[in-house]
Design a protein around this motif. Structure first.
Motif, short mmCIF file in Angstrom:
data_model
loop_
_atom_site.label_atom_id
_atom_site.label_comp_id
_atom_site.label_asym_id
_atom_site.label_seq_id
_atom_site.Cartn_x
_atom_site.Cartn_y
_atom_site.Cartn_z
N ALA A 66 0.76 -1.25 0.09
CA ALA A 66 -0.08 0.09 -0.09
C ALA A 66 0.88 1.22 -0.02
O ALA A 66 2.03 1.39 0.65
N LEU A 67 0.65 2.31 -0.69
CA LEU A 67 0.94 3.52 -0.90
C LEU A 67 -0.02 4.34 -0.14
O LEU A 67 -0.99 4.62 -0.83
N ILE A 68 0.32 5.02 1.16
CA ILE A 68 -0.75 5.77 1.92
C ILE A 68 -0.12 7.03 2.01
O ILE A 68 0.88 7.52 2.03
N LEU A 114 -1.61 -0.73 -3.98
CA LEU A 114 -2.86 -0.02 -4.03
C LEU A 114 -2.61 1.28 -3.12
O LEU A 114 -1.68 1.45 -2.25
N VAL A 115 -3.40 2.34 -3.38
CA VAL A 115 -3.50 3.34 -2.75
C VAL A 115 -5.09 3.34 -2.03
O VAL A 115 -5.96 3.05 -2.75
N GLU A 116 -5.11 3.47 -0.85
CA GLU A 116 -6.39 3.53 0.04
C GLU A 116 -6.43 4.30 1.04
O GLU A 116 -5.18 4.34 1.79
N HIS A 117 -7.43 5.16 1.44
CA HIS A 117 -7.88 5.79 2.76
C HIS A 117 -8.36 4.87 3.75
O HIS A 117 -8.33 5.40 4.83
N ASP A 118 -8.92 3.90 3.14
CA ASP A 118 -9.68 2.93 4.08
C ASP A 118 -8.86 2.45 4.97
O ASP A 118 -8.31 1.17 4.51
N MET A 119 -8.74 2.53 6.22
CA MET A 119 -7.54 1.66 7.07
C MET A 119 -7.78 0.33 7.24
O MET A 119 -7.03 -0.51 7.63
N ASN A 120 -9.29 0.15 7.15
CA ASN A 120 -9.74 -1.35 7.38
C ASN A 120 -9.01 -2.40 6.17
O ASN A 120 -8.73 -3.36 6.58
N VAL A 121 -8.94 -1.56 5.08
CA VAL A 121 -8.19 -2.59 3.98
C VAL A 121 -6.81 -2.43 4.16
O VAL A 121 -6.12 -3.36 4.22
N VAL A 122 -6.27 -0.89 4.42
CA VAL A 122 -4.81 -0.99 4.43
C VAL A 122 -4.07 -1.87 5.62
O VAL A 122 -3.23 -2.54 5.30
N MET A 123 -4.86 -1.80 6.72
CA MET A 123 -4.03 -2.43 7.84
C MET A 123 -4.41 -4.01 7.79
O MET A 123 -3.48 -4.69 8.47
N ASN A 124 -5.28 -4.54 7.05
CA ASN A 124 -5.63 -5.94 7.26
C ASN A 124 -5.14 -6.66 6.06
O ASN A 124 -5.14 -7.97 6.03
N VAL A 125 -4.78 -6.21 4.80
CA VAL A 125 -4.56 -6.93 3.62
C VAL A 125 -2.83 -6.81 3.29
O VAL A 125 -2.43 -7.69 2.65
N THR A 126 -2.20 -5.71 4.13
CA THR A 126 -0.92 -5.33 3.06
C THR A 126 0.17 -6.10 3.79
O THR A 126 0.18 -6.21 5.17
N ASP A 127 1.09 -6.43 3.13
CA ASP A 127 2.48 -6.97 3.53
C ASP A 127 3.54 -5.75 3.81
O ASP A 127 4.40 -5.87 4.69
N HIS A 128 3.24 -4.83 3.22
CA HIS A 128 4.16 -3.51 3.26
C HIS A 128 3.62 -2.24 3.20
O HIS A 128 2.49 -2.33 2.08
N ILE A 129 3.78 -1.27 3.74
CA ILE A 129 2.91 -0.13 3.53
C ILE A 129 4.29 1.16 3.30
O ILE A 129 5.21 1.02 4.23
N VAL A 130 4.02 1.89 2.24
CA VAL A 130 4.85 3.22 2.08
C VAL A 130 4.05 4.29 2.57
O VAL A 130 2.98 4.26 1.89
N ALA A 179 -7.13 -9.19 -17.96
CA ALA A 179 -5.94 -9.17 -19.03
C ALA A 179 -4.73 -9.96 -18.54
O ALA A 179 -3.83 -10.32 -18.95
N GLU A 180 -5.11 -10.69 -17.23
CA GLU A 180 -3.87 -11.61 -16.62
C GLU A 180 -2.71 -10.75 -16.45
O GLU A 180 -1.86 -11.50 -16.97
N PRO A 181 -2.75 -9.78 -15.64
CA PRO A 181 -1.91 -8.98 -15.45
C PRO A 181 -0.84 -9.56 -14.28
O PRO A 181 -1.07 -10.62 -13.47
N LYS A 182 0.52 -9.01 -14.22
CA LYS A 182 1.27 -9.48 -13.36
C LYS A 182 1.03 -8.56 -12.17
O LYS A 182 1.64 -9.07 -10.81
N LEU A 183 0.99 -7.43 -12.44
CA LEU A 183 0.76 -6.33 -11.38
C LEU A 183 -0.48 -5.67 -11.31
O LEU A 183 -0.67 -5.25 -12.71
N VAL A 184 -1.08 -5.34 -10.53
CA VAL A 184 -2.53 -4.40 -10.49
C VAL A 184 -2.20 -3.31 -9.36
O VAL A 184 -1.80 -3.54 -8.45
N ILE A 185 -2.55 -2.21 -10.03
CA ILE A 185 -2.23 -1.06 -9.46
C ILE A 185 -3.73 -0.30 -9.05
O ILE A 185 -4.31 -0.04 -10.16
N LEU A 186 -4.21 -0.27 -7.98
CA LEU A 186 -5.65 0.16 -7.78
C LEU A 186 -5.49 1.39 -6.87
O LEU A 186 -4.95 1.58 -5.83
#
Ligand code: ATP
Ligand code: MG
Length: 260
Positions: free
Chosen positions: A34-36, A207-223, A169-176
């Motif tokens: 996540a990039l927050i 991903l970029v996200e303001h919803d901390m429920n998403v950011v804090m629960n799914v990410t391996d690494h946050i910048v 599109a079966e991408p390698k990376l998705v940017i949300l």
């Protein structure tokens, strides 16, 4: 160690405004990153530099170790990097199926003139892409609205259609860019499962996200960035308690009011 995607000293200026400055970060294959940062911190601008919408004024974007700085959006997509937009960009009058199917366009192997004469190979390919589209719609719970026009759907569902369009599109990376925006609480909880499922299918997620429920629960690494500069990075736990991060967020009037 070089990541799947690496940003080195990335920067861009708009006139006198330094929107992003000396940003270094790495996304490893299989991670959810996540990039927050507060509003206007430069998050969308970073995504625009990765995906070729903006040309960085400084630094490099490396993809699988190769320099792709300044590559066109079309080329970036062809490399296996797909994105959603903060402001939804769907074809409003087209159906959900047609919108998602459009995400396959770079994949079609047949030439356009083969479509005119309707060759067997062309029909076979069309059927395969339609099947792939239906599979993604089922995965994201969108199969029931496949024939609805995009414009008739709630904002939250339209965001899921955009997500489906990146995945087909079966991408390698998705940017949300803010996938949880406009989602109600139940939808945002479901989104967490969806993001895990995307990763488990072998797709790396930034991903970029303001919803901390998403950011804090799914990410391996946050910048974390503020005013275009990185102020912290690490696990959800480390970032949550980092004084610089707390200050960046609590320094904003609306957040301070929320906390009061
Ligand atoms: N094309 C542009 N021309 C001029 N300024 C721009 C341009 N794009 C972005 N900016 C500026 O760069 C800064 C960062 O904007 P950006 O949209 O990247 O922020 P963000 O972190 O995505 O914010 P938000 O959370 O509100 O989406 C802002 O000050 C914005 O006004
Ligand atoms: Mg933004």
């Amino acid at each position: 160690m070089s990541g799947l995607l690496e940003l080195r000293g990335l920067g861009i200026s708009f006139g006198g405004l330094r929107a992003v400055d000396d940003l270094n970060m790495s996304v490893e294959e299989g991670q959810i990153v996540a990039l927050i940062g507060p509003n206007g911190a430069g998050k969308t601008t970073v995504f625009n530099m990765i995906t070729g919408v903006y040309k960085p004024t400084d630094g490099q974007v490396l993809w699988q170790g190769r320099d792709i700085t300044g590559a066109s959006p079309h080329r970036v997509a062809a490399l296996g990097i797909r994105r959603t937009f903060q402001k939804i960009r769907l074809f409003p009058q087209m159906s959900v199926f047609e919108n998602v199917r459009a995400g396959c366009h770079l994949q079609a192997r047949q030439h356009w003139w083969q479509g005119l004469v309707g060759t067997r190979a062309q029909r076979r390919e069309e059927a395969a892409l339609a099947e792939r589209t239906h599979a993604v719609l089922r995965r994201l719970g969108l199969h029931k609205v496949a024939d609805e026009r995009a414009v008739s759907l709630s904002y939250g569902v339209q965001r899921r259609v955009e997500l489906a369009r990146t995945l087909v599109a079966e991408p390698k990376l998705v940017i949300l860019d803010e996938p949880a925006a406009g989602q109600n609480e139940a939808e945002s909880a479901e989104l967490n499962d969806t993001i895990f499922a995307i990763r488990d299918s072998g797709v790396t997620v930034l991903l970029v996200e303001h919803d901390m429920n998403v950011v804090m629960n799914v990410t391996d690494h946050i910048v974390v960035i503020n005013f275009g500069r990185k102020i912290a990075e690490g696990s959800a736990e480390a970032v949550r308690t980092d004084p610089a991060v707390v200050e960046a967020y609590l320094g904003r009037d609306d957040e301070a009011e929320d906390a009061a």
